[in-house]
Design an enzyme around this catalytic site. Structure first.
Site, mmCIF file in Angstrom:
data_model
loop_
_atom_site.group_PDB
_atom_site.id
_atom_site.type_symbol
_atom_site.label_atom_id
_atom_site.label_comp_id
_atom_site.label_asym_id
_atom_site.label_seq_id
_atom_site.Cartn_x
_atom_site.Cartn_y
_atom_site.Cartn_z
ATOM 1 N N SER A 95 1.078 -1.142 -0.366
ATOM 2 C CA SER A 95 0.112 -0.499 0.206
ATOM 3 C C SER A 95 0.840 0.932 0.193
ATOM 4 O O SER A 95 1.689 1.142 -0.865
ATOM 5 C CB SER A 95 -1.018 0.377 1.189
ATOM 6 O OG SER A 95 -1.749 0.396 1.422
ATOM 7 N N ASP A 139 0.006 -4.217 -4.200
ATOM 8 C CA ASP A 139 -1.160 -2.880 -4.497
ATOM 9 C C ASP A 139 -0.613 -1.551 -3.299
ATOM 10 O O ASP A 139 -1.952 -1.391 -2.275
ATOM 11 C CB ASP A 139 -3.284 -3.727 -3.336
ATOM 12 C CG ASP A 139 -3.827 -2.771 -3.941
ATOM 13 O OD1 ASP A 139 -3.988 -3.507 -5.382
ATOM 14 O OD2 ASP A 139 -4.838 -2.864 -3.452
ATOM 15 N N HIS A 177 -7.777 -5.657 -1.068
ATOM 16 C CA HIS A 177 -6.102 -5.203 -0.895
ATOM 17 C C HIS A 177 -5.032 -5.597 -0.089
ATOM 18 O O HIS A 177 -4.588 -5.232 -0.549
ATOM 19 C CB HIS A 177 -6.365 -3.402 0.057
ATOM 20 C CG HIS A 177 -5.234 -2.562 -0.045
ATOM 21 N ND1 HIS A 177 -5.163 -1.939 -1.026
ATOM 22 C CD2 HIS A 177 -4.979 -1.806 1.389
ATOM 23 C CE1 HIS A 177 -4.322 -1.436 -0.855
ATOM 24 N NE2 HIS A 177 -4.048 -0.729 0.442
#
Length: 452
Positions: A154, A178, A249
């Site tokens: 992330s 991601d 996610h």
């Protein structure tokens, strides 16, 4: 005098105990998230020798870090509740099981813990500066930039990119799991992860419609299930509020973890779009006459030579996954030559059974196939089990209509061929008549070796 020696002994004992203390990831709570946290970066070193006991290292003291080995940095992202990432321990262990390396967990929980996302994202460049200072010390001791690998989750993916920009294209590899989308979507390359940030950049996109970045960011970008909703994740908040927001996610991390297993080689297929992949138009890799298909996760860099050979700056690759760990899907082509006088449009459901009674099923219904007389249709079937020896096959043909008359699909030849294991024998069956919505079960035979 004896009191003096006792005091010295106790001091040595305390020091010895402190030296043996294992460092742990900073754990905070929702209270910290509400008031916010100032940035404090801690680096936790794990090695093959001490894979369950981390030691604190910093730019002043490298500790037990062996500069002759690969050093992998694990960088987490936004922590709105202040807890430690649930996947952290498994990822450290998995990496050390596949290779003798240094694993450095970048603990910036103080800074990432806040209910206000923008406060965390604004600190990413400062985290990168701390990592640069540490890497400078590594280089001074004789380490190589090419031996540095960064795995960023992330916001951590963009932190890795910022570090890479400080050593333009010289870091060995960056993997973005991601990469965060909010605050980064649409930003220029200098403000996010970019393919030029390392010698090789690979990215797994698992939530492009919400928390993840929308477009490609690496030399190769992997899109599981198209990069959107992941199977097994809740579709509504009634499936669990936290899981609803995080599951897609975080799936990128668990797919990377799956790649560390010996029994699950996650394969992807270079393609222009997910639709083309699902329709079987981009599955030429992996055969004897072509380059191998890229592997997702840890071994993705085995494909970088083919990227350079083709002078491709970026490549998109698509694949599907199962709902549960380890998420592996096994691809087959089902080739059907029909001999109906009239064109038939419909879908095929195929079920495989081995001699032990194990079964696996695939409904090939992404888009209705068009069956024409003497024309071969190649359908992509996806199974969540890998049956080594198929003893029985069943087929169901359906037009999807509930009011029209039942149709027949007359098949001259059906052929089943494995993409995951192209060396396995291809299985055939001839002269079948499939009644609509009726299961037709048969035993396959080996296809003639010279048959095209």
């Amino acid at each position: 005098m004896w009191k003096f020696y006792l005091t010295i002994s106790l001091m040595c004992l305390v020091r010895s105990d402190a030296d043996e203390t294992c460092a742990t990831f900073t754990r905070l709570g929702f209270h910290n998230a509400l008031i916010g946290t100032e940035l404090d970066v801690r680096l936790l070193l794990y090695t093959k020798r001490n894979w369950t006991c981390a030691k604190i290292v910093n730019s002043m003291a490298l500790g037990g870090l062996n500069i002759t080995k690969k050093t992998t940095f694990l960088i987490h992202g936004f922590r709105p509740l202040g807890s430690a990432p649930v996947w952290l321990g498994d990822l450290v262990e998995g990496l050390l099981l596949v290779e003798d390396m240094n694993v450095v967990v970048v603990d910036w929980n103080r800074g990432a813990t806040t209910v206000i996302y923008n406060q965390a994202s604004s600190k990413t460049r400062r985290v990168a500066i701390v990592l640069k200072e540490f890497i400078e010390q590594m280089l001074a001791k004789g380490a190589s930039l090419g031996n540095i690998y960064m795995i960023g989750v992330s916001l951590g993916a963009h932190i890795a990119g910022f570090v890479g920009k400080m050593y333009p294209g010289q870091l060995g590899r960056i993997t973005g799991l991601d990469p965060a989308g909010p605050s980064f979507n649409g930003r220029p390359s200098e403000d996010r992860l970019d393919p030029s940030d390392a010698l090789f950049v690979d990215v797994i996109h698992s939530d492009t419609d919400a928390l993840g970045y929308e477009g490609p960011l690496g030399n190769i970008d992997f899109y599981p299930n198209g990069g959107l909703d992941q199977p097994g994740c809740p579709n509504t908040i009634f499936g669990g509020l936290q899981s609803y927001f995080k599951c897609d996610h975080q799936r990128s991390v668990y797919l990377y973890l799956a790649s560390l297993r010996e029994d699950c080689a996650v394969i992807a297929y270079p393609c222009d779009s997910y639709r083309d992949y699902r329709n079987g138009k981009c599955l030429s890799c992996g055969t004897a006459r072509t380059e191998p298909c890229p592997r997702v996760g840890y071994y993705a860099d085995q494909w970088k030579g083919y990227l350079k050979e083709k002078a491709l700056p970026t490549t998109k690759a698509f694949f599907d996954t199962a709902e549960q760990k380890p998420f592996c899907i096994y691809h087959y082509f089902v080739d059907i030559i029909s001999w109906n006088k009239n064109v038939r449009r419909g879908s095929i459901t195929i079920k495989l059974r081995d001699k032990d009674g194990n079964t696996t099923e695939s409904k090939i219904d992404h888009e209705p196939a068009t069956f024409q007389k003497y024309h071969q249709v190649s359908l992509l079937a996806r199974f969540d089990q890998d049956l080594r020896e198929v003893a029985e096959i069943s087929l169901v043909f359906s037009t999807g209509s509930v009011v029209s008359p039942k149709y027949k699909l007359r098949v001259i030849r059906m052929k089943l061929r494995s993409l995951a294991h192209p060396d396995r024998p291809q299985l055939c069956r001839y002269d079948l008549v499939l009644m609509e919505n009726v299961e037709t079960v048969f035993r396959p035979i080996l296809c003639p070796k010279l048959q095209l």
